[in-house]
Scaffold this active site. Structure first.
Site, PDB file in Angstrom:
ATOM      1  NE  ARG A 181      -4.243  -1.505   0.463  1.00  0.00           N
ATOM      2  CZ  ARG A 181      -4.533  -2.740   0.062  1.00  0.00           C
ATOM      3  NH1 ARG A 181      -3.659  -3.445  -0.625  1.00  0.00           N
ATOM      4  NH2 ARG A 181      -5.716  -3.264   0.326  1.00  0.00           N
ATOM      5  CB  SER A 253      -8.910  -1.440   3.424  1.00  0.00           C
ATOM      6  OG  SER A 253      -9.042  -2.676   2.821  1.00  0.00           O
ATOM      7  CD  GLU A 348      -5.492   1.237   1.882  1.00  0.00           C
ATOM      8  OE1 GLU A 348      -6.311   0.437   2.352  1.00  0.00           O
ATOM      9  OE2 GLU A 348      -5.078   1.171   0.720  1.00  0.00           O
TER      10      GLU A 348
END
Ligand code: EPU
Length: 352
Positions: A181, A253, A348
């Site tokens: 990520r 997410s 995130e």
């Protein structure tokens, strides 16, 4: 026909590009963020080519935010500045061999349209990333990942324009500094470049990746599993546990999965032997969704912001949630995970 000199043609072209450009003032961003925050930007500009972007840059003043599909953002209030969006579309095959194909894709192409394009042609490498929300440009910024695949595994080249100088730079895979990520565009070069094209290497004789979670069991019984079968299975799995942003606003997410050291992992495992985990370089990754569920947050809410009932990693807008409610829920969840497990979980999602 007027007799134009070279520089006149250049000026004329620039003027035409500026006329074509989509520029709006006091622009409502409701359709540009999948969380469904009802906020406005002072100015919103969508450009359709690198030339158009380069022409816009000298006019930019104040804060500038470049967005993609708006699927990883939480606007906390109106945006006092200019929001830029790429409308660069199109696919170009830049090289092809018996084994693979290099496809250059415009940053404004919807990510899943690109996945469908690849799967229709039987080209492997992105099928496990089916229906990940967002656009091609963000696939490189976020290094999107799901079901055992990451964008970094197929990205060859990222083309980008520096937002201050308008100068173009090409980043090879290594220069992008990809990891889970993460990319260089998320820290060192955060907000500094607009990705305009991404080139991916797709495989013609692709070895399918079926070992993540229940993917293999969903495909059980099928004889010759194709790339299209994998795409369909991924779509089925994702739809069964992730909320559709058109129905329930969300940004996928909300948190990243934390990585802890072996010692910490063993300490928690003593009390929770059933805890899922993945060994990764640098430690052990524990699913944040599992940690949040253990803290009792699954299906709970703060005002109109809720922890999704089928996947605790996702925060949803139950209808009319305010940015403050979402931020308060995020804070409460992080605090509980810290108090219960002594683990820091980080969003995130980008708070703007
Ligand atoms: N789990 C729970 N409770 C939950 C959620 C998960 O116990 O509420 C457990 C599951 O049972 C499983 C483990 O946690 O044992 C992992 O769950 P899952 O396979 O759903 O994956 P994840 O780690 O929660 C990551 C990505 C997802 C991606 C899936 C599948 C991150 C931050 N998220 O989630 O990405 O779809 O793996 O590969 O890494 C996204 O980026 O928006 C996204 C959805």
């Amino acid at each position: 026909m007027p007799d134009c000199s070279q520089s006149d043609v250049g000026i004329l072209l620039s003027v035409c590009l500026l006329i074509l450009m989509k520029k709006y003032h006091n622009y409502n961003l409701l359709n540009n963020n999948t969380f469904g925050m009802n906020v406005c930007a002072d100015t919103f500009i969508e450009y359709e080519s690198e030339e158009e972007l380069i022409n816009i840059i000298p006019q930019l003043c104040g804060d500038v935010l470049h967005i993609g599909g708006g699927s990883n953002l939480l606007f906390q209030s109106d945006y006092n500045g200019t929001v830029l969006h790429s409308g660069i579309k199109g696919y170009e095959i830049v090289d092809e061999t018996a084994d693979d194909v290099l496809v250059r894709v415009g940053a404004g192409v919807v990510w899943d349209d690109f996945v469908a394009y690849a799967v229709e042609r039987g080209w492997g490498g992105v099928e496990n990333l089916s229906i990940v929300p967002g656009e091609v440009g963000a696939s490189a910024v976020q290094n999107i990942g799901a079901y055992g695949s990451e964008a970094k595994d197929v990205i060859v080249l990222v083309e980008a324009i520096e937002l201050t100088s308008g100068i173009k730079r090409c980043f090879g895979n290594v220069e992008c500094d990809f990891s889970y990520r993460h990319s260089i565009f998320k820290d060192q070069l955060k907000g500094k470049y607009a990705v305009t094209y991404v080139t991916y290497r797709l495989k013609k004789n692709y070895e399918l990746k079926l070992d993540y979670g229940n993917l293999r069991s969903v495909l059980e019984g099928m004889e010759q599993i194709t790339i299209a079968d994998v795409r369909n299975a991924i779509i089925e799995i994702r739809n069964s546990k992730l909320p559709d942003p058109k129905v329930l606003g969300n940004a996928g997410s909300f948190f990243m999965n934390p990585v802890v050291d072996k010692e910490k992992f063993l300490e928690i495992q003593k009390d929770y032997p059933q805890m899922p985990f993945y060994e990764v370089s640098g430690g052990v990754k524990i699913p944040a969704g599992w940690l949040i569920e253990q803290c009792g947050w699954k299906g709970k809410s703060v005002g109109k912001a809720g922890v999704y009932e089928k996947q605790a990693l996702v925060i949803v807008n139950l209808g009319g949630a305010t940015p403050a409610e979402i931020a308060a829920l995020c804070e409460a969840v992080c605090k509980d995970v810290m108090d219960t497990f002594g683990i820091v979980i980080r969003p995130e999602v980008n708070f703007i």
